[in-house]
Design a protein around this motif. Sequence first.
Motif, mmCIF file in Angstrom:
data_model
loop_
_atom_site.group_PDB
_atom_site.id
_atom_site.type_symbol
_atom_site.label_atom_id
_atom_site.label_comp_id
_atom_site.label_asym_id
_atom_site.label_seq_id
_atom_site.Cartn_x
_atom_site.Cartn_y
_atom_site.Cartn_z
ATOM 1 N N ASN A 160 0.801 -1.210 0.000
ATOM 2 C CA ASN A 160 0.000 0.000 0.000
ATOM 3 C C ASN A 160 0.842 1.271 0.000
ATOM 4 O OD1 ASN A 160 -2.783 -0.815 -0.029
ATOM 5 N ND2 ASN A 160 -2.474 -1.654 2.027
ATOM 6 N N GLY A 161 2.147 1.106 -0.014
ATOM 7 C CA GLY A 161 3.003 2.280 -0.015
ATOM 8 C C GLY A 161 3.164 2.904 1.358
ATOM 9 N N GLN A 162 2.931 2.122 2.412
ATOM 10 C CA GLN A 162 3.134 2.615 3.779
ATOM 11 C C GLN A 162 4.636 2.587 4.082
ATOM 12 O OE1 GLN A 162 0.087 -0.427 4.989
ATOM 13 N NE2 GLN A 162 -0.379 1.134 6.538
ATOM 14 N N TRP A 163 5.197 3.755 4.283
ATOM 15 C CA TRP A 163 6.643 3.852 4.394
ATOM 16 C C TRP A 163 7.227 2.952 5.471
ATOM 17 C CZ3 TRP A 163 8.098 9.772 3.856
ATOM 18 C CH2 TRP A 163 7.966 10.130 2.510
ATOM 19 N N LYS A 164 6.573 2.856 6.626
ATOM 20 C CA LYS A 164 7.133 2.067 7.733
ATOM 21 C C LYS A 164 6.918 0.575 7.554
ATOM 22 C CE LYS A 164 8.071 4.665 11.892
ATOM 23 N NZ LYS A 164 7.967 4.604 13.371
ATOM 24 N N ILE A 165 6.100 0.193 6.586
ATOM 25 C CA ILE A 165 5.820 -1.224 6.352
ATOM 26 C C ILE A 165 6.396 -1.683 5.020
ATOM 27 C CG2 ILE A 165 3.978 -2.924 5.996
ATOM 28 C CD1 ILE A 165 2.255 -1.246 7.900
ATOM 29 N N ASP A 166 6.185 -0.879 3.980
ATOM 30 C CA ASP A 166 6.545 -1.296 2.629
ATOM 31 C C ASP A 166 7.826 -0.651 2.122
ATOM 32 O OD1 ASP A 166 4.055 -2.720 2.414
ATOM 33 O OD2 ASP A 166 3.071 -0.792 2.070
ATOM 34 N N GLY A 167 8.396 0.273 2.895
ATOM 35 C CA GLY A 167 9.533 1.030 2.391
ATOM 36 C C GLY A 167 9.078 2.250 1.616
ATOM 37 N N THR A 168 10.049 3.060 1.199
ATOM 38 C CA THR A 168 9.711 4.344 0.594
ATOM 39 C C THR A 168 9.816 4.348 -0.927
ATOM 40 O OG1 THR A 168 11.991 5.097 0.885
ATOM 41 C CG2 THR A 168 10.429 5.604 2.659
ATOM 42 N N THR A 169 9.968 3.184 -1.557
ATOM 43 C CA THR A 169 10.014 3.142 -3.015
ATOM 44 C C THR A 169 8.700 3.659 -3.602
ATOM 45 O OG1 THR A 169 11.491 1.236 -2.972
ATOM 46 C CG2 THR A 169 10.320 1.663 -5.029
ATOM 47 N N PRO A 170 8.719 4.659 -4.469
ATOM 48 C CA PRO A 170 7.467 5.205 -5.015
ATOM 49 C C PRO A 170 6.688 4.163 -5.807
ATOM 50 C CG PRO A 170 9.322 6.668 -5.456
ATOM 51 C CD PRO A 170 9.898 5.384 -4.947
ATOM 52 N N LEU A 171 5.365 4.176 -5.635
ATOM 53 C CA LEU A 171 4.515 3.194 -6.319
ATOM 54 C C LEU A 171 3.635 3.827 -7.388
ATOM 55 C CD1 LEU A 171 3.425 0.964 -3.295
ATOM 56 C CD2 LEU A 171 5.317 0.637 -4.884
ATOM 57 N N ASN A 172 3.803 5.118 -7.622
ATOM 58 C CA ASN A 172 3.074 5.769 -8.721
ATOM 59 C C ASN A 172 3.831 7.034 -9.109
ATOM 60 O OD1 ASN A 172 2.109 8.012 -7.011
ATOM 61 N ND2 ASN A 172 0.720 6.497 -6.123
ATOM 62 N N GLY A 173 3.420 7.629 -10.210
ATOM 63 C CA GLY A 173 4.119 8.795 -10.712
ATOM 64 C C GLY A 173 4.089 9.973 -9.779
#
Length: 561
Positions: free
Chosen positions: A15-28
């Motif tokens: 889901n793009g949650q920084w503390k869970i998924d990391g900070t890699t951008p998932l959309n433009g």
Amino acid sequence: MTDRARPPRPSSKPNGQWKIDGTTPLNGNEEWKQEDGGLAVRERIENTYAEGGFASIDPTDLHGRFRWWGLYTQRKPGIDGGRTATLEPHELEDEYFMLRVRIDGGQLTTEQLRVIAGISTEFGRDTADVTDRQNIQLHWIRVEDVPEIWRRLESVGLQTTEACGDVPRVILGSPVAGIAADEIIDPTPQIQEITERFIGDASLANLPRKFKTAITGHPSQDVVHEINDVAFVGIVHPELGPGYDLWVGGALSTTPRLGERLGTFVPPDRVAEVWHGVTQIFRDYGYRRLRNKARLKFLLAEWGTEKFRQVLETEYLDAPLPDGPAAPKPTSPGDHVGIHRQKDGRFFVGVTPLVGRSSGSQLTRLADLVEAHGSTRVRTTPHQKLVILDIEEDRIPSLVAGLDELGLSSRPDLFRRSTIACTGIEFCKLAIVETKVNAAAAIEVLEERLAGIDLPHPISLHVNGCPNSCARIQTADIGLKGQLVVIDDEQVPGYQVHLGGGLASPLREEPGLGRTVRGLKVAADGIADYVERVVRRFLADREADESFAEWAHRADEEALQ
């Protein structure tokens, strides 16, 4: 429509949650925010785009980063609402901007008001709208003029920093902070601390989406706290004294959700810390993959209040918060229209610009009038109203007469008082239908047709040009959502109707969202006809002390047509 958004369905995708998924951008959108933050574009506006003009602006800056400085391109004239969803942004936009002046807490001096008014008349074709977020919006602004506008605003302590964008937006504050005779606590120091410490802070300038704050210490609960991402509502703790009840997770738009209490008591000296904690939760745990799920309300729907409080206290605060009581039901309206005594014996006067529409010329004359009556303080409100402070009792008749001459009534007709409207198709690229002109025309007709009718209370009418609910349609007695509708087999601009919504009020035990009736649509030029019809039916059918909202929720569909 329910008060609680459904929790998001489990997804195999991050889901793009920084503390869970990391900070890699998932959309433009997330990519360009990380590449070069919105705050950085100011230097380019001042040194490149103001020199090169509109054609020199980088498209990503234009449609993205400019918002961090209160700038949106406005709608090109002549494009009808049926094309809103079919044209690309560059096809809809004009080479002019809406500029949003940030007014935290709604607090203005007459000097500041005069500067805004001067910018309006010199650079904005005399446009000025008082919004339901306590800002003032100007239109027809050229990028070439923005540096000079900033210079003038900042010379009197005003700014457009983070007035738009995925950032902490303007902080709503009680318009009678510090002066109301019945105030529980003055939130001005807390609003100032948050603004000074955190607005423009790069660590909070890339949130998943916009983040809205409200703080009040007045018992009328006058800042629509239930529909903000974070809100502090003045209360008196039985042991700890005056402070705030903490709410989180409110927002409207196409998936409305009322905020919830965390059950905590926030002492005044911890408001900034708690605000910072909630904002960081949104930054770190908010959903970023899909922008239509990127508001704090969706995270709260998944977590619930217990987990939210636990994460706040254990990960972001220096110490837990004590439990606290809920605020009692308001006993007075929160729009502050009329003449009211201040705690120092002087008076404040609340007035009604027609559906928030003003002008630089009107605001200049207002500043002159206020100063001529011995005051230098004016407030904007979350209800598109203006409040003049510090008036001696013997000056009230002269002030009220002068305000009437300006078209700013302190004793407005009920519908003039209780109607708000968003920007609409005149300037907004998202709009489908005109709003302010249609609402103002309806008010004029209703004043004539319902003259002498004894309404038991003001009936709020909110008119919005699209589904995004900038005019809070789901929380009005009568909310009109702009869309194309079919009337007599012809597609025309019109509105879907929401009925019986409302927030904290003497008229309601609990806040709630309005109901919709299948097939109930109103043509854009039919607002007055519909409102008159449903109001007369309400007066004929109501029981005892029943409010419009109570009646609207129990009435059968035939009665609401």
